[in-house]
Design a protein around this motif. Structure first.
Motif, mmCIF file in Angstrom:
data_model
loop_
_atom_site.group_PDB
_atom_site.id
_atom_site.type_symbol
_atom_site.label_atom_id
_atom_site.label_comp_id
_atom_site.label_asym_id
_atom_site.label_seq_id
_atom_site.Cartn_x
_atom_site.Cartn_y
_atom_site.Cartn_z
ATOM 1 N N ARG A 173 -2.759 -4.058 -2.894
ATOM 2 C CA ARG A 173 -2.762 -3.887 -1.433
ATOM 3 C C ARG A 173 -1.442 -3.307 -0.916
ATOM 4 O O ARG A 173 -1.403 -2.723 0.169
ATOM 5 N N LYS A 174 -0.384 -3.458 -1.696
ATOM 6 C CA LYS A 174 0.902 -2.894 -1.281
ATOM 7 C C LYS A 174 0.925 -1.374 -1.425
ATOM 8 O O LYS A 174 1.521 -0.670 -0.598
ATOM 9 N N TYR A 175 0.259 -0.865 -2.467
ATOM 10 C CA TYR A 175 0.364 0.555 -2.758
ATOM 11 C C TYR A 175 -0.947 1.332 -2.592
ATOM 12 O O TYR A 175 -0.971 2.554 -2.809
ATOM 13 N N PHE A 176 -2.025 0.655 -2.212
ATOM 14 C CA PHE A 176 -3.312 1.318 -2.034
ATOM 15 C C PHE A 176 -3.960 0.832 -0.739
ATOM 16 O O PHE A 176 -3.647 -0.250 -0.248
ATOM 17 N N TYR A 177 -4.864 1.635 -0.224
ATOM 18 C CA TYR A 177 -5.662 1.194 0.913
ATOM 19 C C TYR A 177 -7.118 1.557 0.658
ATOM 20 O O TYR A 177 -7.434 2.497 -0.078
ATOM 21 N N TRP A 183 -10.364 2.760 -3.575
ATOM 22 C CA TRP A 183 -8.977 2.539 -3.205
ATOM 23 C C TRP A 183 -8.199 3.848 -3.300
ATOM 24 O O TRP A 183 -8.179 4.498 -4.339
ATOM 25 N N GLN A 184 -7.561 4.226 -2.198
ATOM 26 C CA GLN A 184 -6.761 5.440 -2.112
ATOM 27 C C GLN A 184 -5.287 5.098 -2.293
ATOM 28 O O GLN A 184 -4.771 4.167 -1.675
ATOM 29 N N ASN A 186 -1.346 5.203 -1.936
ATOM 30 C CA ASN A 186 -0.399 5.501 -0.875
ATOM 31 C C ASN A 186 0.190 6.901 -1.095
ATOM 32 O O ASN A 186 0.669 7.217 -2.183
ATOM 33 N N LYS A 190 1.791 8.825 -4.377
ATOM 34 C CA LYS A 190 1.038 9.977 -4.888
ATOM 35 C C LYS A 190 1.915 11.218 -4.983
ATOM 36 O O LYS A 190 1.847 11.973 -5.964
#
Length: 516
Positions: A173-177, A183-184, A186, A190
């Motif tokens: 959850r810190k680095y993806f949404y 999940w994409q 951040n 990237k």
């Protein structure tokens, strides 16, 4: 396909990609070739072979499509936490310290064979965690692969839950949404990573690299092409630069140009120079916290000979260097009786728990396995694994299933996954022994048996099996040593105890057998 043409295809693919098509995979390989022939509406395999060797643009385009069928893209974020923990706690801090001391805030990292990108993105996350003000640095993280379709997915930076099966929720959850059910990544992470299509055998390599990761690539390579790529890696590294490969991938390779550095959970290769910067950290704990996994009993082995009906002839690269037993550091050895007592209590505790719905999938898969309905069983286990991504039982069963359908690379892969989840269990090692023996890879079988003995010094069946291998090699001195050790251990056990060796035998009967 006639045997001569088949061998021509195999040699051509090895020369172009380094990939070794093993005998158990011949049928699958022929099916893939026929798929491409049908897609192109060609009349014969010979016509397709001529296309591949023609070296024009049409041939190049076809190689790209064929490579998609030939390569394995199985990976996930923070794969092999011991190695990544070593990177986070030792290797990268050492490189960073050296760069700061020499007033050059520049780091170059190459993930070779990056597949769909999880590894280089994992490295980018580690860099962000390690370097405050990392934006002020010149950081290159390069991901390369021969499979262009995998790279297309990598560049998108969108992943399903399966890619996060060993990643803690807070880190995800810190680095993806969330994005359309997936999940994409951040964009800040990237944008730290660049991707490029590189054929490790044919193409030129980037230069001035601080760290190269090439993990779970050479297990699919012919040894001579592994040697070629290792030489190219050496030339790509800066002096003092590091190379990390998958465990036991470089058996038989000459590594004299590299300085080998041993750690409790892994070993790494360093391009030598007259004065290497100091390796000043020793914390090799995993990058992510591990969950407590129940330890299974060492003598419970129901599948020692479960794949004997399958014929194989491939070679699995295993390091056979006594020095490398440091990979199983003495500090990890605990009192055997205490270990077995802990295992007994954990098994008893777990047996009292009510089964959940996902456990039913595994039970159904086991029933299908017993009925030799292997394909359906694999589907059941894969569904179970989507709900239980760290399941030792799931990985172990997948290894057995793939072994029985002749997909030995997959069987070896899942054995290694099971070992990563529960390094104290010997069942995956015994399956690897069995596979190696079936393949005729006696050196590999010996190494796995030595590892079993290292983990469990009182494991009688391992001494017997190792002694049998030495006897087959006419190494009578070592064969007798293994037999005598097994006898010594057996004579300290109650005569009526059962040893689950070759289907189960009483201690007293096994002693008589060995003495005879």
């Amino acid at each position: 396909m006639n045997p001569t043409l088949l061998q021509n295809f195999i040699k051509l693919i090895a020369n172009y990609t380094g990939l070794h098509i093993r005998e158990p995979d011949y049928n699958s390989f022929c099916h893939k070739i026929l798929m491409r022939i049908s897609s192109l509406k060609y009349s014969s395999p010979e016509e397709y072979y001529q296309l591949l060797i023609s070296q024009d643009q049409t041939s190049k385009n076809e190689w790209e499509k064929l490579i998609i069928l030939l390569t394995v893209t199985e990976t996930y974020f923070f794969r092999d936490q011991e190695q990544l923990g070593l990177l986070k706690n030792v290797i990268l801090p050492e490189i960073i310290k050296f760069k700061i001391a020499s007033n050059q805030k520049k780091i170059s990292i190459w993930s070779a064979g990056c597949s769909t990108g999880e590894e280089p993105y994992s490295l980018a996350i580690i860099i962000q965690e390690l370097i405050p003000g990392w934006q002020e640095w010149d950081i290159l993280i390069l991901g390369t692969d021969i499979n262009k379709a995998a790279l297309t997915k990598a560049k998108q930076g969108i992943y399903s839950d399966w890619s996060f099966r060993l990643l803690d929720e807070w880190l995800k959850r810190k680095y993806f949404y969330q994005f359309q059910g997936e999940w994409q990544l951040n964009p800040i992470v990237k944008n730290m990573v660049s991707f490029s299509n590189i054929n490790l055998v044919k193409d030129s390599f980037p230069k001035y690299i601080d760290l190269i990761l090439c993990r779970n690539v050479f297990i699919y390579f012919e040894p001579k092409y592994t040697s070629l790529v290792m030489q190219k890696f050496y030339n790509s590294l800066l002096k003092g630069g590091y190379l990390i490969t998958g465990h036991a991938e470089l058996f038989g390779q000459t590594m004299s140009k590299f300085r080998v550095k041993f750690f409790p959970k892994s070993l790494v290769y360093q391009r030598d120079e007259e004065q290497l910067h100091e390796n000043y950290l020793v914390d090799t704990s995993p990058i992510l916290p591990k969950k407590t996994i129940p330890i299974t009993k060492s003598f419970k082995r129901s599948f020692l000979n479960s794949i004997s009906e399958s014929k194989v002839s491939t070679n699995y690269n295993i390091q056979d260097n006594d020095q490398k037993q440091i990979l199983f550091d003495c500090n990890q050895k605990i009192n055997l009786n205490h270990r077995n007592e802990t295992a007994r209590k954990l098994e008893q505790k777990n047996s009292d728990l009510p089964p959940n719905k996902s456990d039913k999938l595994l039970l159904e898969a086991a029933e299908l396995f017993a009925a030799k309905a292997y394909t359906n069983a694999i589907k059941k286990v894969e569904k179970f694994m989507s709900l239980n991504p760290q399941s030792f039982r799931g990985y172990k069963l997948l290894a057995r299933l793939y072994a029985n359908v002749g997909k030995y690379d997959r069987a070896i892969f899942y054995c290694n996954q099971a070992i990563k989840v529960n390094a104290s269990s010997l069942e995956p090692y015994y399956l690897l022994v069995n596979i190696a023996e079936e393949q005729g890879d006696i050196e590999g079988a010996k190494i796995f048996l030595k590892r079993i003995i290292y983990l469990y010094p009182q494991e009688v069946p391992a001494y017997i099996e190792l002694g049998s291998l030495y006897a087959a090699e006419k190494n009578i001195i070592r064969a007798k040593k293994m037999k005598n050790t097994a006898l010594e251990l057996l004579k300290n056990l109650p005569a009526d105890d059962m040893i689950e060796y070759r289907g189960g035998i009483k201690v007293s009967e096994l002693i008589k057998y060995l003495e005879a």
